[in-house]
Design a protein around this motif. Sequence first.
Motif, mmCIF file in Angstrom:
data_model
loop_
_atom_site.group_PDB
_atom_site.id
_atom_site.type_symbol
_atom_site.label_atom_id
_atom_site.label_comp_id
_atom_site.label_asym_id
_atom_site.label_seq_id
_atom_site.Cartn_x
_atom_site.Cartn_y
_atom_site.Cartn_z
ATOM 1 N N TYR A 1 -6.732 6.448 2.598
ATOM 2 C CA TYR A 1 -5.357 6.733 2.172
ATOM 3 C C TYR A 1 -5.173 6.439 0.682
ATOM 4 O O TYR A 1 -4.599 7.240 -0.064
ATOM 5 C CB TYR A 1 -4.401 5.878 3.015
ATOM 6 C CG TYR A 1 -2.986 5.785 2.494
ATOM 7 C CD1 TYR A 1 -2.059 6.797 2.737
ATOM 8 C CD2 TYR A 1 -2.565 4.666 1.767
ATOM 9 C CE1 TYR A 1 -0.755 6.700 2.258
ATOM 10 C CE2 TYR A 1 -1.269 4.566 1.289
ATOM 11 C CZ TYR A 1 -0.369 5.581 1.532
ATOM 12 O OH TYR A 1 0.922 5.492 1.066
ATOM 13 N N ASP B 1 -7.356 2.412 5.386
ATOM 14 C CA ASP B 1 -6.516 2.176 4.209
ATOM 15 C C ASP B 1 -7.181 2.715 2.945
ATOM 16 O O ASP B 1 -6.507 3.268 2.067
ATOM 17 C CB ASP B 1 -6.257 0.673 4.045
ATOM 18 C CG ASP B 1 -5.444 0.092 5.199
ATOM 19 O OD1 ASP B 1 -4.365 0.616 5.470
ATOM 20 O OD2 ASP B 1 -5.930 -0.862 5.827
ATOM 21 N N LYS C 1 0.815 -1.227 0.000
ATOM 22 C CA LYS C 1 0.000 0.000 0.000
ATOM 23 C C LYS C 1 0.847 1.274 0.000
ATOM 24 O O LYS C 1 0.357 2.348 -0.350
ATOM 25 C CB LYS C 1 -0.961 0.009 1.177
ATOM 26 C CG LYS C 1 -0.303 0.245 2.533
ATOM 27 C CD LYS C 1 -1.362 0.317 3.633
ATOM 28 C CE LYS C 1 -0.709 0.604 4.982
ATOM 29 N NZ LYS C 1 -1.737 0.657 6.055
ATOM 30 N N THR C 2 2.123 1.162 0.386
ATOM 31 C CA THR C 2 2.989 2.346 0.372
ATOM 32 C C THR C 2 3.882 2.395 -0.850
ATOM 33 O O THR C 2 4.730 3.282 -0.977
ATOM 34 C CB THR C 2 3.867 2.361 1.643
ATOM 35 O OG1 THR C 2 4.620 1.146 1.714
ATOM 36 C CG2 THR C 2 3.017 2.509 2.892
ATOM 37 N N LYS D 1 -4.229 8.727 -2.723
ATOM 38 C CA LYS D 1 -3.061 8.430 -3.541
ATOM 39 C C LYS D 1 -3.432 8.192 -5.006
ATOM 40 O O LYS D 1 -2.712 8.586 -5.912
ATOM 41 C CB LYS D 1 -2.328 7.206 -2.989
ATOM 42 C CG LYS D 1 -1.620 7.440 -1.663
ATOM 43 C CD LYS D 1 -0.502 8.461 -1.827
ATOM 44 C CE LYS D 1 0.276 8.661 -0.556
ATOM 45 N NZ LYS D 1 1.350 9.685 -0.690
ATOM 46 N N TYR E 1 -0.451 1.290 -5.676
ATOM 47 C CA TYR E 1 -1.572 2.005 -5.055
ATOM 48 C C TYR E 1 -2.902 1.529 -5.639
ATOM 49 O O TYR E 1 -3.854 1.220 -4.921
ATOM 50 C CB TYR E 1 -1.461 3.515 -5.295
ATOM 51 C CG TYR E 1 -0.379 4.223 -4.519
ATOM 52 C CD1 TYR E 1 0.074 3.757 -3.297
ATOM 53 C CD2 TYR E 1 0.184 5.397 -5.028
ATOM 54 C CE1 TYR E 1 1.070 4.433 -2.588
ATOM 55 C CE2 TYR E 1 1.171 6.081 -4.332
ATOM 56 C CZ TYR E 1 1.611 5.591 -3.122
ATOM 57 O OH TYR E 1 2.587 6.264 -2.438
#
Length: 487
Positions: free
Chosen positions: A75, A72, A50-51, A79, A56
């Motif tokens: 976030y 999540d 996820k980072t 992104k 993404y």
Amino acid sequence: MCFNPLEYLEQGKVDFMYHLTNFDYNHLVKLVRNSERRKNIIDGFLPILKTNKYFYRFCFEIVYDMEEYKADSRYLIKKCFGEKVLPREYLINLLDNCSLGYDYLKKNFDLILLTYQNDLNFIFDYLFNHFDICKSLLKKLSIYSNLHIRFLFMKYLVKNKKDKITFFYDDITKYLTSVTYKKYEQTTFLPVFMRVEDISELAYTVFEANNYELYKKFKEFILKNYKYNNLGHFLIKMKEIKNDCLSKYEPNLEGIEEFYKDADTYFKTAATARVQMYKNYSNKISLKLLQAYKKQLSYFQKLRDIDDNYEKLDRFGLTRLLEEYVSKYLDLSHNKTCRFIAEGTTASCYKIGEYAFKLVHYKYSREKVICPDLYLILPNLEEVLLRKYGGAVTGGIEVQKFLRRSAQNIPGYVITEFKKELARLGYYSKDNLIYGDAGDNAMLLDDYHDAGIINVPEWFKKYPLVLVDHDLVYKIHDNLDNPINLH
């Protein structure tokens, strides 16, 4: 794949992800979302991927509408989409399946309404299905500053939630302008009114909902505040009857009956569909109004038939503006004679007094500025062009000075010099200047001074040739692959 990708993801083994094809990528998203071990699999790969900016979207596609991954999802939405609104399918799933949906809707409400203003029913459905928690958003909609969006809300309310009208409005006809009657609202003497297309459709929606008393209030408001309207158009429009997956169209008997009750008013104030009213319902319209309309039609008739392009402009609501142009340019003309000139593939042309009126059917060019402002091109005194998505012109009106001098007998070198001069100014034309399939596209000015500039080439002083067709003129650098023939 010769391994089980779900097992790899569950174990946090993600290196294979860098080698997926687009097909494998999309298929893997579906496998994870449909797996009975979905949560275990997600928990295995999500903390790792996820980072990573390359994944993404993969992570988002899987978890965005799952309640347990709400943080999540928030976030990943940021992104993947930044300040843009979620695509419709994702937004619907988010609203239906996760409490983040309401938070997202509330935070981005104005942008969502603006983005989906062509199809807001799915938003309205959600708001009314969650009425208690969405009251504040619904109240905001009822007096929304964007009057088109307010119209859409009102239309939905009338069609689908009649019982809720009085919850939002003491009198819905009070809220058809920018005035909202909110406490401490600054009083204005010049309120903004809904577009005539919107308020006419809203009034007809009320009529269709069998609330005749309210329809009369709408009609009174429209007649008082708008010079022209579309009420008659909606009343006589064929009615769509849906049956399973099929649709058929039948005469709108209830609407026609209402039209008959006040045909003169509907005809006299019609912005659109007057040709249809004239053809099909003239027996209900007074002779005085019909004679006045026949006078307007007479300017744009080929022999005895009404010009098809005129009928098209009538459907788009441009014939009222056309009438204003006729009146304006006849007043400016010493010679008041009017006649049909010619019809080409893209427009029909009429002489109205000392001016040429072109009823545009379409244009080949799609540029924002169809024709440059050059002395070699006869300017449009009036230009109104209808466009659809992508810039294609689907109709319009052009008015020019009527030129009487044909260019058919000019020496051949003048054509060459014209093209050279046009190229020097940075443009070229793909049209035949004379002897084209649909007639001549260039004429001679009465005097070269009419071009509006003094410093012109000597050939132009003797033969002031100008392009009269505003189409197929392009900047040279826009089409470098096509050589320009100057001879």
